[in-house]
Design a protein around this motif. Structure first.
Motif, PDB file in Angstrom:
ATOM      1  N   THR A  58       0.830  -1.205   0.000  1.00  0.00           N
ATOM      2  CA  THR A  58       0.000   0.000   0.000  1.00  0.00           C
ATOM      3  C   THR A  58       0.860   1.249   0.000  1.00  0.00           C
ATOM      4  O   THR A  58       1.905   1.303   0.661  1.00  0.00           O
ATOM      5  CB  THR A  58      -0.925   0.023   1.234  1.00  0.00           C
ATOM      6  N   PHE A  59       0.409   2.251  -0.728  1.00  0.00           N
ATOM      7  CA  PHE A  59       1.085   3.548  -0.753  1.00  0.00           C
ATOM      8  C   PHE A  59       1.077   4.162   0.645  1.00  0.00           C
ATOM      9  O   PHE A  59       0.049   4.184   1.324  1.00  0.00           O
ATOM     10  CB  PHE A  59       0.379   4.479  -1.739  1.00  0.00           C
TER      11      PHE A  59
ATOM     12  N   GLY B  48      -7.270   0.201  -1.329  1.00  0.00           N
ATOM     13  CA  GLY B  48      -6.010   0.842  -0.976  1.00  0.00           C
ATOM     14  C   GLY B  48      -5.270   1.307  -2.215  1.00  0.00           C
ATOM     15  O   GLY B  48      -5.429   0.741  -3.304  1.00  0.00           O
ATOM     16  N   THR B  49      -4.475   2.348  -2.073  1.00  0.00           N
ATOM     17  CA  THR B  49      -3.683   2.867  -3.183  1.00  0.00           C
ATOM     18  C   THR B  49      -2.385   2.081  -3.283  1.00  0.00           C
ATOM     19  O   THR B  49      -1.708   1.852  -2.272  1.00  0.00           O
ATOM     20  CB  THR B  49      -3.375   4.356  -2.970  1.00  0.00           C
ATOM     21  N   LEU B  50      -2.034   1.678  -4.486  1.00  0.00           N
ATOM     22  CA  LEU B  50      -0.796   0.935  -4.699  1.00  0.00           C
ATOM     23  C   LEU B  50       0.417   1.861  -4.573  1.00  0.00           C
ATOM     24  O   LEU B  50       0.326   3.065  -4.870  1.00  0.00           O
ATOM     25  CB  LEU B  50      -0.794   0.301  -6.090  1.00  0.00           C
ATOM     26  N   PRO B  51       1.565   1.317  -4.162  1.00  0.00           N
ATOM     27  CA  PRO B  51       2.791   2.130  -4.160  1.00  0.00           C
ATOM     28  C   PRO B  51       3.117   2.602  -5.577  1.00  0.00           C
ATOM     29  O   PRO B  51       2.692   1.992  -6.568  1.00  0.00           O
ATOM     30  CB  PRO B  51       3.858   1.144  -3.649  1.00  0.00           C
TER      31      PRO B  51
ATOM     32  N   LYS C 286       1.196   6.956   6.790  1.00  0.00           N
ATOM     33  CA  LYS C 286       0.036   6.088   6.983  1.00  0.00           C
ATOM     34  C   LYS C 286      -0.351   5.387   5.686  1.00  0.00           C
ATOM     35  O   LYS C 286      -0.324   6.002   4.612  1.00  0.00           O
ATOM     36  CB  LYS C 286      -1.158   6.901   7.501  1.00  0.00           C
ATOM     37  N   PRO C 287      -0.719   4.110   5.771  1.00  0.00           N
ATOM     38  CA  PRO C 287      -1.208   3.428   4.577  1.00  0.00           C
ATOM     39  C   PRO C 287      -2.483   4.098   4.062  1.00  0.00           C
ATOM     40  O   PRO C 287      -3.377   4.428   4.842  1.00  0.00           O
ATOM     41  CB  PRO C 287      -1.500   2.002   5.079  1.00  0.00           C
ATOM     42  N   ASN C 288      -2.556   4.309   2.751  1.00  0.00           N
ATOM     43  CA  ASN C 288      -3.693   5.004   2.155  1.00  0.00           C
ATOM     44  C   ASN C 288      -4.810   3.998   1.872  1.00  0.00           C
ATOM     45  O   ASN C 288      -4.886   3.409   0.799  1.00  0.00           O
ATOM     46  CB  ASN C 288      -3.263   5.710   0.872  1.00  0.00           C
TER      47      ASN C 288
ATOM     48  N   SER D  40      -4.863   0.905  -7.738  1.00  0.00           N
ATOM     49  CA  SER D  40      -5.413   0.504  -6.439  1.00  0.00           C
ATOM     50  C   SER D  40      -5.571  -1.006  -6.345  1.00  0.00           C
ATOM     51  O   SER D  40      -5.649  -1.707  -7.356  1.00  0.00           O
ATOM     52  CB  SER D  40      -6.790   1.158  -6.209  1.00  0.00           C
ATOM     53  N   TRP D  41      -5.638  -1.495  -5.113  1.00  0.00           N
ATOM     54  CA  TRP D  41      -6.037  -2.872  -4.848  1.00  0.00           C
ATOM     55  C   TRP D  41      -7.390  -2.839  -4.146  1.00  0.00           C
ATOM     56  O   TRP D  41      -7.748  -1.839  -3.520  1.00  0.00           O
ATOM     57  CB  TRP D  41      -5.008  -3.626  -4.009  1.00  0.00           C
ATOM     58  N   THR D  42      -8.112  -3.954  -4.249  1.00  0.00           N
ATOM     59  CA  THR D  42      -9.432  -4.037  -3.625  1.00  0.00           C
ATOM     60  C   THR D  42      -9.602  -5.377  -2.936  1.00  0.00           C
ATOM     61  O   THR D  42      -9.317  -6.422  -3.528  1.00  0.00           O
ATOM     62  CB  THR D  42     -10.547  -3.861  -4.669  1.00  0.00           C
TER      63      THR D  42
END
Length: 579
Positions: free
Chosen positions: A227-228, A363-366, A234-236, A437-439
């Protein structure tokens, strides 16, 4: 509105003090953790006896026992560097390899032990000052599941009430065990749901006059997606916009928009976070607003205004209606509908129930995993060719020197390029998509009873306003936040709050915290409130405070002194006395 970041220059130093207090404290282990620890030490002794190193091992065990129980009379100490995770206190206390290995084996072979580590019901404490709105929630939040210590205390009290009758005690213990197991099963069914390998567990809830805070853990069978990490570490992560909440005092459910979580990773499979819902989002009369907009648009149509036309603008709307600047609030002045005729004024009751339906966690990917397609070269070439044909420079530095006609053309060509891009990659138009993003797919439903806790909440009228009465009307302080109530229909102003030391108060939330400041460890015995012209503040004033040489400039003029000179209005508010 874009998230405001806290660039507090003193934050690290202040956090060191908080960390030092935590690391100096005694952390007693739960009974099952203590039993498991003793079993680990026993196994170490057994291995030592077999190897002939009994004396040295006994000395090591004695030192470990002193560290884990505090029997040496000294508290463990640590610095900010050692304060990385509080996943389990005993993991830090039993730091030596041999003991840690055996202790970990006990955890694995005794699942009940791991389940009794009180993470659920203590997420606020686990997050500590990594939260934006951090503080001691134990005095205010309601635990949504019983801790192991509470269950053990209940069993002890019931045994004492039985007097000394062994048969009665045995029968009561059996009934109590069955009832407790049934209650725990009910609690788990109510507050912990697993869908496709992802378990969401609600931990605590706290609601004051300003917001509702709901803590939770998210545990995945497989490793949690990368996660980005935001600029504040903080993880987004957020709940998808399809998630809904239904309050029993409202007629309809509403979507959870912008529902970012404030939290951190506890391990590779577990995330703990807090959802903050502002009270204004809990009191929106969606049906009333829908009706108002229908009547409003019908009024526009009578005046020959089509809000769906491509050339619609609020400037043209205001001109047509004879208004200096358009606002829904001022429509009655030109014969339009009044909001109050359709939208109800809703208050959050002292007790209420809410139904949560969490649809997907996103969540937003790195950056290095973001696969969003670049604009294809043929589209760039087409844009550049159009610009060249009209003699318009593509250098950003030349933009301000373009004529208004050239700027309009540039905007047209730029829009055409992006429209073509989104036709090729339609998914990319969504804010969160498969590229960035991941879901975690799922549908987690919960019912939560909430009781407002307004203790240590203070509201004060301040009236930091202009000649028309626009500005900051009042402020409300809870144990964790201070919120300003604004009246600014034309969005002319920016309100600023300074702490007792003259420093800008921090914004605490990852989202949903406009005009709300986090108290954290700030001195708020006195706060200073200023109403500034929006553009003057953004273009000039705030840069003075955030400049690299502010400390040097503050020797001759502080930021507070600058605001005293330039603000439209200002005042100071005292919370330590009633003056």
């Amino acid at each position: 509105m874009a998230k405001k970041l806290d660039f507090d220059k003193e934050k690290n130093n202040r956090n060191d003090n908080v960390i030092e207090e935590i690391m100096q404290a005694d952390f007693p282990l739960p009974k099952q953790a203590e039993d498991a620890k003793n079993e680990a030490f026993s196994r170490i002794r057994e291995m030592a006896a077999a190897s002939g190193h009994t004396e040295n091992t006994e000395n090591m065990v004695q030192r470990l026992q002193e560290k884990s129980t505090g029997s040496s009379g000294k508290k463990s100490t640590g610095t900010a560097k050692s304060h990385k995770k509080f996943k389990t206190v005993y993991k830090t206390a039993l730091g030596l390899t041999a003991a840690a290995a055996v202790f970990s084996t006990v955890c694995i072979t005794n699942p009940a032990f791991a389940e009794n580590i009180p993470l659920v019901g203590n997420v606020f404490k686990q997050l500590g000052n990594s939260m934006g709105f951090y503080g001691d929630y134990s005095k205010y939040a309601k635990q949504l599941t019983d801790s192991a210590e509470d269950a053990e205390l209940a069993d002890t009290n019931e045994s004492q009430e039985d007097g000394g009758n062994p048969q009665s005690a045995q029968a009561e213990d059996q009934n109590t065990t069955e009832n407790n197991n049934a209650d725990k099963t009910k609690d788990n069914e109510s507050y912990s749901k697993t869908v496709d390998g992802t378990t969401v567990t609600l931990s605590e809830v706290y609601c004051n006059e300003m917001a509702l805070y709901l803590s939770m853990t998210i545990h995945t069978e497989d490793k949690f997606p990368d996660t980005f990490i935001t600029s504040d570490g903080k993880p987004n992560i957020k709940l998808s916009e399809n998630s809904t909440v239904k309050y029993d005092y409202m007629d309809e459910k509403s979507n959870l928009f912008n529902a970012y979580l404030d939290g951190k990773m506890l391990d590779d499979n577990t995330y703990a976070g807090v959802l903050r819902i502002p009270v204004e989002d809990m009191t929106v009369d969606d049906a009333g607003w829908t009706k108002f907009y229908e009547v409003r648009n019908a009024f526009f149509k009578e005046k020959g205004i089509d809000v769906d036309s491509e050339d619609f603008s609020f400037d043209k709307l205001a001109q047509t209606l004879g208004m200096d600047e358009y606002s829904d609030e001022n429509l009655p002045q030109v014969g339009g509908p009044a909001i109050s005729d359709y939208v109800k004024d809703i208050k959050v009751p002292d007790r209420f129930a809410m139904e949560l339906d969490l649809k997907d966690i996103v969540g937003t990917l790195p950056d290095d995993q973001d696969t969003t397609p670049d604009i294809p070269q043929d589209l760039r070439d087409e844009y550049n060719q159009k610009m060249a044909e009209h003699g318009i420079s593509t250098d950003d530095a030349d933009y301000e020197s373009l004529t208004e006609e050239q700027k309009d053309l540039e905007h047209q060509f730029f829009t055409e390029m992006w429209n073509e891009y989104f036709e090729r990659y339609p998914e990319a138009i969504e804010g969160n998509n498969r590229y960035n993003s991941w879901t975690l797919k799922g549908d987690w439903k919960f019912n939560v009873d909430v009781e407002k806790n307004t203790s240590d909440t203070v509201k004060k009228d301040v009236n930091v306003v202009d000649e028309n009465g626009d500005g900051v009307l009042s402020i409300t302080k809870t144990p964790f936040e201070i919120t300003m109530k604004m009246q600014d229909p034309e969005a002319k102003y920016f309100a600023v709050m300074l702490d007792a030391n003259g420093d800008i108060m921090p914004y605490g939330g990852v989202s949903n915290s406009n005009n709300t400041y986090a108290i954290q460890d700030r001195d708020i015995s006195t706060v200073y409130i200023y109403l500034c012209d929006y553009y003057e503040y953004m273009d000039e004033l705030k840069g003075y405070y955030w400049s690299d040489d502010y400390e040097e400039k503050a020797k001759t003029r502080t930021f507070k002194q600058l605001l005293d000179e330039r603000a439209v209005a200002g005042t100071e508010v005292h919370f330590d006395t009633d003056k």
